[in-house]
Write a protein that holds these residues in place. Structure first.
Motif, PDB file in Angstrom:
ATOM      1  N   SER A   1       2.010   7.470   6.971  1.00  0.00           N
ATOM      2  CA  SER A   1       0.667   7.264   6.411  1.00  0.00           C
ATOM      3  C   SER A   1       0.571   7.941   5.047  1.00  0.00           C
ATOM      4  CB  SER A   1      -0.368   7.894   7.350  1.00  0.00           C
ATOM      5  OG  SER A   1      -0.201   9.323   7.320  1.00  0.00           O
ATOM      6  N   ARG A   2      -0.516   7.665   4.333  1.00  0.00           N
ATOM      7  CA  ARG A   2      -0.749   8.320   3.044  1.00  0.00           C
ATOM      8  C   ARG A   2      -0.842   9.839   3.226  1.00  0.00           C
ATOM      9  NH1 ARG A   2      -3.711   5.654  -1.542  1.00  0.00           N
ATOM     10  NH2 ARG A   2      -2.895   3.517  -1.658  1.00  0.00           N
TER      11      ARG A   2
ATOM     12  N   TYR B   1       2.117   3.873  -3.114  1.00  0.00           N
ATOM     13  CA  TYR B   1       1.570   5.231  -3.100  1.00  0.00           C
ATOM     14  C   TYR B   1       2.686   6.272  -3.108  1.00  0.00           C
ATOM     15  CZ  TYR B   1      -1.219   9.296  -1.831  1.00  0.00           C
ATOM     16  OH  TYR B   1      -1.810  10.543  -1.841  1.00  0.00           O
TER      17      TYR B   1
ATOM     18  N   ASP C   1       0.798  -1.235   0.000  1.00  0.00           N
ATOM     19  CA  ASP C   1       0.000   0.000   0.000  1.00  0.00           C
ATOM     20  C   ASP C   1       0.828   1.280   0.000  1.00  0.00           C
ATOM     21  OD1 ASP C   1      -2.111   1.662   2.454  1.00  0.00           O
ATOM     22  OD2 ASP C   1      -1.907   1.968   0.297  1.00  0.00           O
ATOM     23  N   THR C   2       1.597   1.514   1.065  1.00  0.00           N
ATOM     24  CA  THR C   2       2.185   2.862   1.201  1.00  0.00           C
ATOM     25  C   THR C   2       3.404   3.089   0.314  1.00  0.00           C
ATOM     26  OG1 THR C   2       3.215   1.981   3.195  1.00  0.00           O
ATOM     27  CG2 THR C   2       1.314   3.432   3.497  1.00  0.00           C
TER      28      THR C   2
END
Ligand SMILES: Cc1ncc(COP(=O)(O)O)c(CNc2cccc(C(=O)O)c2)c1O
Length: 457
Positions: free
Chosen positions: A429-430, A354, A350-351
């Motif tokens: 975090s995003r 991103y 995920d991160t």
């Protein structure tokens, strides 16, 4: 002194008594060192209350982020029970056993044996002596030479700095120590000329074969390399580089040491950089993310073949703090949280993807020639002329200008020459990634304005 002294007094005392690494202390004394007071998550707070998004995770090491009190609890409990004992002279203790077992479980392939140190330099010094002792034990004492790369970073002891390829460290005298040689690095942006990255990757990999053949395979003990060079400027090699190196290593009987001090413990999106790049090392150097920097600890994870080949020889080497119980207990707790909270998993799925998406947009900035990233270690090449991939006339000035602009914008990035580096805590975090990109963009704008003022653009 206490935490509550005014910054200026802290800075004066620091200037009077504290010698800083890689620093001209008079220059720093004139400026005053930034006093970092506390930290939480990805955030640093200095002695004047300023907050910074720490996109460097300290020194590439605070993978877990700051403020995880579980590690303090574990450290205190271990200190109360057994604050120190050594693993020399036929003794051991539970933290060292438990950490060695856990690392054997986490490490890929048959990397099942751990020699502990207090940090990465000590671990790479271990590796020099370990591979030479291994070959002597195989009846090949002349297999002593270790091949490394220019602009590699493997530490700052005489041995590890010799493995490193930083000539400004070798100039301090008598380095590299005998039996250590360097081939060129796979740095296409700065050294690729008119070659395509593909061709360049093969050509630089082939230098390993040429060097082994020049020295004679019967004299070469090992090749050492960071999967992705870190302190050299986050040099992500062309895709063609590692497969060709692997092919060359497979044809020759020399050991391969992957230095995972930065690439280890989730930094590249897997537990180890060797997994991300599909490498099968005989030895992996570890430190930094092993404890997320909460305690000084490092080591070498060694394959069954090498450990077995060494096992009948007394390996006359070791450190007072090899496998230190408190450091080992804290490292174990760090690994537990990285695993149980799915942090490495989330980085990979995920991160980091991103971050890669957002990081790539920085290549649109006029000052940025290329934006490269692998997992959560990224770099920007600053240049006055993108098409020509031109260096600045005075190397390092642009990097320092953007680095200062980062601090002014509440962001910590590292400048390596004129390359800007990030290696944030893996828990970023995003939203914090968005903030990192926004502040990096402002710092690039401010840096560009400053460089224009100086007539450098
Ligand atoms: C790949 C690698 N190997 C070994 C070491 C040495 O580890 P110790 O420092 O724990 O002895 C390192 C350390 N890397 C490192 C250390 C200090 C500063 C910087 C920088 O980028 O300015 C990088 C490293 O990055």
């Amino acid at each position: 002194i206490t935490n509550h002294l005014p910054t200026a007094e802290l800075q004066a005392l620091d200037a009077a008594h504290h010698m800083h690494p890689f620093t001209a202390n008079a220059e720093l004394a004139a400026k005053g060192a930034r006093v970092i007071k506390s930290a939480s998550g990805v955030w640093l707070t200095d002695s004047d209350g300023n907050r910074y998004l720490d996109a460097m995770a300290g020194l590439w090491c605070v993978n877990l982020g700051y403020g995880r009190h579980e590690l303090a609890e574990v450290a205190a409990a271990q200190m109360r029970e057994l604050p120190y004992y050594n693993t020399f002279f036929q003794t051991t203790h539970v933290p060292a056993i438990a950490l060695a077992e856990r690392l054997a479980e986490l490490a890929p392939g048959d990397l099942n044996h751990v020699f502990f140190a207090a940090g990465g330099s000590e671990a790479n010094d271990t590796n020099i002596r370990l591979v030479r002792t291994y070959w002597a034990a195989q009846g090949k004492p002349e297999k002593q030479v270790i091949i490394s790369r220019k602009n590699a970073y493997h530490g700052s002891s005489m041995g590890s700095a010799s493995l490193g390829g930083m000539t400004y460290m070798h100039e301090q005298g008598a380095m590299p120590i005998p039996g250590i040689v360097h081939i060129d690095q796979p740095h296409w942006w700065a050294e690729g000329g008119d070659m395509s990255p593909e061709e360049f990757g093969i050509a630089r990999a082939r230098q390993l074969a040429e060097k082994i053949d020049e020295i004679g395979e019967d004299k070469v003990a090992a090749f050492i390399a960071e999967p992705i060079q870190g302190a050299g400027g986050v040099i992500v090699p062309p895709d063609s580089y590692w497969p060709e190196v692997k092919r060359i290593l497979a044809e020759r009987d020399i050991l391969f040491i992957a230095d995972e001090v930065i690439c280890g413990f989730g930094r590249t999106g897997n537990w180890f950089g060797s997994q991300t790049l599909d490498l099968q090392p005989d030895i992996m150097t570890i430190a930094k993310g092993l404890s997320s920097g909460y305690q000084p600890i490092g080591g070498s994870i060694v394959s069954d073949r090498v450990a077995e080949g060494l096992s009948r020889t007394e390996f006359n080497h070791g450190y007072t703090y090899s496998g230190h119980p408190v450091a080992s207990a804290v490292a174990l707790e760090n690994l537990r949280i990285l695993d149980e909270e799915g942090i490495v998993e989330r980085v990979g799925t995920d991160t980091a993807p991103y971050l890669a998406e957002r990081w790539a947009t920085l290549a649109e900035h006029p000052l940025v020639g290329e934006a490269r990233i692998c997992g959560m270690m990224g770099s920007l090449a600053l240049t006055p002329d993108k098409a020509a991939r031109a260096p600045f006339a005075k190397v390092g000035e642009a990097g320092m200008a953007v680095r200062e602009a980062c601090f002014a914008n509440g962001l910590v990035m590292r400048a390596v020459g004129d390359r800007m580096i990030i290696s944030p805590p893996l828990i970023i975090s995003r939203d914090e990634i968005d903030l990192l990109i926004a502040r990096a963009t402002m710092a690039l704008d401010d840096g560009q304005a400053e460089l224009s003022r100086r007539g450098m653009l």
